[in-house]
Design a protein around this motif. Sequence first.
Motif, PDB file in Angstrom:
ATOM      1  N   ARG A  47      11.311   3.935   0.058  1.00 12.13           N
ATOM      2  CA  ARG A  47      11.294   3.856   1.148  1.00 12.13           C
ATOM      3  C   ARG A  47      10.166   3.284   1.251  1.00 12.13           C
ATOM      4  O   ARG A  47       8.871   3.097   1.292  1.00 12.13           O
ATOM      5  N   PHE A  48      10.357   1.343   2.504  1.00 11.79           N
ATOM      6  CA  PHE A  48       9.230   0.871   1.970  1.00 11.79           C
ATOM      7  C   PHE A  48       9.605  -0.052   4.114  1.00 11.79           C
ATOM      8  O   PHE A  48      10.367   0.222   4.158  1.00 11.79           O
ATOM      9  N   ALA A  49       8.278  -0.082   4.617  1.00 14.26           N
ATOM     10  CA  ALA A  49       8.198  -1.413   5.607  1.00 14.26           C
ATOM     11  C   ALA A  49       7.653  -2.404   5.374  1.00 14.26           C
ATOM     12  O   ALA A  49       6.067  -2.256   4.614  1.00 14.26           O
ATOM     13  N   PHE A  87       0.965  -1.235   0.403  1.00 12.11           N
ATOM     14  CA  PHE A  87       0.107  -0.363  -0.031  1.00 12.11           C
ATOM     15  C   PHE A  87       0.808   1.263  -0.266  1.00 12.11           C
ATOM     16  O   PHE A  87       1.782   1.517   0.750  1.00 12.11           O
ATOM     17  N   SER A  88       0.822   1.818  -0.790  1.00  7.61           N
ATOM     18  CA  SER A  88       1.638   3.253  -1.368  1.00  7.61           C
ATOM     19  C   SER A  88       1.085   4.162   0.222  1.00  7.61           C
ATOM     20  O   SER A  88      -0.360   4.535   0.108  1.00  7.61           O
ATOM     21  N   LEU A 109       8.712  -6.074  10.676  1.00  6.21           N
ATOM     22  CA  LEU A 109       9.872  -6.692  10.034  1.00  6.21           C
ATOM     23  C   LEU A 109      10.991  -5.982  10.082  1.00  6.21           C
ATOM     24  O   LEU A 109      12.181  -7.067   9.791  1.00  6.21           O
ATOM     25  N   SER A 110      10.908  -5.118   8.848  1.00  2.72           N
ATOM     26  CA  SER A 110      11.947  -4.846   7.949  1.00  2.72           C
ATOM     27  C   SER A 110      11.598  -3.175   6.784  1.00  2.72           C
ATOM     28  O   SER A 110      11.109  -3.149   7.072  1.00  2.72           O
ATOM     29  N   LEU A 120       4.386  -1.601   3.392  1.00  2.00           N
ATOM     30  CA  LEU A 120       4.013   0.026   3.277  1.00  2.00           C
ATOM     31  C   LEU A 120       5.180   0.635   2.789  1.00  2.00           C
ATOM     32  O   LEU A 120       5.977   0.521   2.758  1.00  2.00           O
ATOM     33  N   ILE A 121       4.708   1.360   1.274  1.00  2.00           N
ATOM     34  CA  ILE A 121       6.105   2.259   0.203  1.00  2.00           C
ATOM     35  C   ILE A 121       5.702   3.774   0.249  1.00  2.00           C
ATOM     36  O   ILE A 121       4.123   4.277   0.628  1.00  2.00           O
ATOM     37  N   GLU A 122       6.695   4.298   0.768  1.00  4.68           N
ATOM     38  CA  GLU A 122       6.286   5.919   0.273  1.00  4.68           C
ATOM     39  C   GLU A 122       8.047   5.992  -0.781  1.00  4.68           C
ATOM     40  O   GLU A 122       8.574   6.178  -0.622  1.00  4.68           O
TER      41      GLU A 122
END
Length: 142
Positions: free
Chosen positions: A58-60, A12-13, A33-34, A71-73
């Motif tokens: 950037r992601f998590a 999800f952005s 998690l990362s 999650l994605i920015e």
Amino acid sequence: MSLITGVHHAGFSVPDLEQALQFFTEVLGFELLSQGALPTPDDPIAEQFDVEPDESVRFAFLKAGSDTIELIEWASPRQQRQMPRNVDWGGRHLALKTSGLEQTLARLRAVPGVRILKPRGERFVYVQTPFGMYLQLMAPNA
């Protein structure tokens, strides 16, 4: 025989990764998690993700139970900075199981910027996060 054996994760952005991480970990209880960022000098992303060379991400990855989300920015000079509505192409929501719908809603009511929509009976409620993402909270018996 199906070639697809399951869903690995859903991405999800979000407009602000730090804000989204705080909401998902501190409010909803997801486990981080990362996380990371691209591109790096040894890992260009243009061809891998169908983006331009001047765009970055950037992601998590987070986990709740046995399920994983990302999650994605994204950063881009050509970025559209408006969250899609549910009726828009690209509109989406994340349906989350909850052990108690009323307890979850009580917690969310205390979070500034959370918008709780009209419940659908006792089965589920749509919630909009402070950063515009829609969540569908599912009652335990739904």
